[in-house]
Enzyme design. Structure first.
Site, mmCIF file in Angstrom:
data_model
loop_
_atom_site.group_PDB
_atom_site.id
_atom_site.type_symbol
_atom_site.label_atom_id
_atom_site.label_comp_id
_atom_site.label_asym_id
_atom_site.label_seq_id
_atom_site.Cartn_x
_atom_site.Cartn_y
_atom_site.Cartn_z
ATOM 1 N N LYS A 44 -0.953 3.220 -7.056
ATOM 2 C CA LYS A 44 -2.196 3.470 -7.412
ATOM 3 C C LYS A 44 -2.427 4.778 -7.980
ATOM 4 C CE LYS A 44 -3.277 0.952 -2.894
ATOM 5 N NZ LYS A 44 -3.399 1.142 -1.484
ATOM 6 N N GLN A 88 -4.033 5.349 3.464
ATOM 7 C CA GLN A 88 -3.107 4.013 3.335
ATOM 8 C C GLN A 88 -2.730 3.434 4.732
ATOM 9 O OE1 GLN A 88 -1.886 2.615 0.277
ATOM 10 N NE2 GLN A 88 -1.160 1.285 1.664
ATOM 11 N N ASP A 111 -11.653 1.451 -0.177
ATOM 12 C CA ASP A 111 -11.251 0.261 0.086
ATOM 13 C C ASP A 111 -12.076 -0.893 0.574
ATOM 14 O OD1 ASP A 111 -8.542 -0.064 -0.362
ATOM 15 O OD2 ASP A 111 -7.807 1.217 1.245
#
Ligand code: NAP
Length: 285
Positions: A44, A88, A111
Site C-alpha cells: 500500500k 491494518q 477502508d
C-alpha cells in the site's frame, strides 16, 4: 479481466488528481508484526508513494494497550495533514477491532469499514466504500459489463467484500442473490449467475460445472496454501465464462488502487473540492 493493467491505469489517474490537489496525506497503523500484514502495508505504501501521496507508516508493538491505539486515532482524526486513516486488520486479539474502526473519523475512513460509511452504502448514498468491491465495479465498467437487469450472485457475506459488493450491484440495478455457508444447493444459484462474485475464501469452491456459459466471473479469493496462492474459482471455469479475473492479477491489485482513490476522495471532500465522499456507481435509471 486484467486487474493489474487496470490498477496501473487507476494509479495514474490518482497521481494526476494528487498533483492537482497538492498534498494528500494517508496514515496507516499496523499493530504487531504479522508478516502478511507487513507485506500488505508495504505494498500500500509503495503504491501510495508512487502516486505522490504522502504516506505515513505508524508501527506499534503487539502489546500496545487499547487506550494508546484509541488515543493515536483521536490525534490522527484531529490532524489536518491526515486525509485518510487505515488500521491494518487483523489486530492482535486483545484489541477490539470494532472499537478501533469506530474510533476513526468516518470522513477519513479510507477502508470504508466505519458503520457510518457502511450505513450510507446500505442507504445508497455517496460514501467511502471498501476498496475490494469498488475495484470489482471498476473492472466490470472497464470491460463493458453493465449489471442492469442481470442476475448477480455473490458467494460470501462478509462486511468487507460480500455485503458491500451486493449493495453496489443492487445500486447498479442487478438482481442480486447473496449466498453463504448455509446456502442449500450453491450450484443451483451460481449456474444462474450472469455475474458471479466468489468471495468465500475456499480454494476452488466454484468449479467449471458451477458457472453459466458466457457469464462474468470475479474471483476475490486469495487463499494461501503450502502449494501457493489460489482463488475461490477453479481456473478451468475461464473456458465457460466470457470474462473472468485471474488470481493473482485480478481483484487484488484493484483493491490497493481503489484505496488510493479513496484517499483522494477523502482529501477532496475535506477540502470542499467535492460535496461528498466517493460516489458509488451511477444507478443508471
Ligand atoms: P470471510 O470474512 O471469511 O467470509 C467468507 C464468507 O464466505 C462468509 O460469508 C461465509 O459464510 C462464506 N462461505 C464460506 N464457505 C462457504 C461455502 N462453502 N459456500 C458458500 N459460502 C461460504 O472472508 P472475506 O474477508 O470476505 O474474504 C473472502 C476471500 O476473499 C478470502 O480468500 C480473502 O483472502 C479474499 N480477499 C481478497 C481481497 C483482494 O483484495 N483480492 C480482499 C479481501 C478478501 P458464513 O457467513 O455463513 O460463514
Amino acid at each position: 479481466m486484467d486487474g493489474k493493467a487496470l490498477a496501473a491505469k487507476v494509479r495514474e489517474e490518482v497521481a494526476a488528481e494528487v498533483a492537482e490537489i497538492g498534498d494528500v496525506g494517508l496514515t496507516t497503523v499496523l499493530v504487531g508484526d504479522d508478516p502478511a500484514s507487513d507485506v500488505y502495508i508495504r505494498s500500500k505504501h509503495r503504491a501510495a508513494t508512487a502516486a505522490g501521496i504522502h504516506a505515513d507508516d505508524i508501527r506499534l508493538p503487539a502489546d500496545t494497550p487499547e487506550d494508546e491505539l484509541l488515543d493515536l486515532l483521536a490525534r490522527l482524526n484531529e490532524d489536518d495533514d491526515v486525509d485518510g486513516i487505515l488500521v491494518q486488520l487483523p489486530l492482535p486479539s486483545h484489541l477490539d477491532e470494532t472499537r478501533a474502526i469506530e474510533a476513526i473519523d468516518p470522513a477519513k475512513d479510507v477502508d470504508g469499514f466505519h458503520p457510518v460509511n457502511a450505513g450510507r452504502l446500505y442507504l445508497g448514498r455517496p460514501t467511502l466504500v471498501p476498496g475490494t468491491p469498488l475495484g470489482i465495479m471498476r473492472l466490470l465498467a472497464e470491460y463493458g459489463i453493465e449489471p442492469r437487469g442481470l442476475h448477480a450472485v455473490v458467494v460470501g457475506r462478509s462486511s468487507i467484500v460480500g455485503k458491500p459488493i451486493a449493495h453496489l450491484l443492487l445500486q447498479a440495478n442487478a438482481t442480486v442473490t447473496l449466498c453463504h455457508s448455509r446456502t442449500v444447493d450453491l450450484q443451483k444459484h451460481t449456474l444462474d449467475a450472469d455475474i458471479l462474485v466468489a468471495a468465500a475464501g475456499r480454494v476452488h469452491l466454484i468449479g467449471a460445472d458451477m458457472v453459466k456459459s458466457g457469464s462474468t466471473v470475479v474471483d476475490v479469493g486469495m487463499n494461501r496454501t503450502d502449494k501457493g496462492l489460489f482463488g475461490d474459482v477453479d481456473p478451468s471455469a475461464a473456458a465457460v465464462a466470457s470474462h473472468m479475473t485471474p488470481v493473482p492479477g485480478g481483484v487484488g491489485p484493484m483493491t490497493v488502487a481503489m484505496l488510493l482513490k479513496n484517499a483522494v476522495h477523502a482529501a477532496k471532500t475535506r477540502r470542499g473540492l467535492q460535496a461528498t465522499a466517493a460516489e458509488p456507481p451511477s444507478r443508471g435509471r
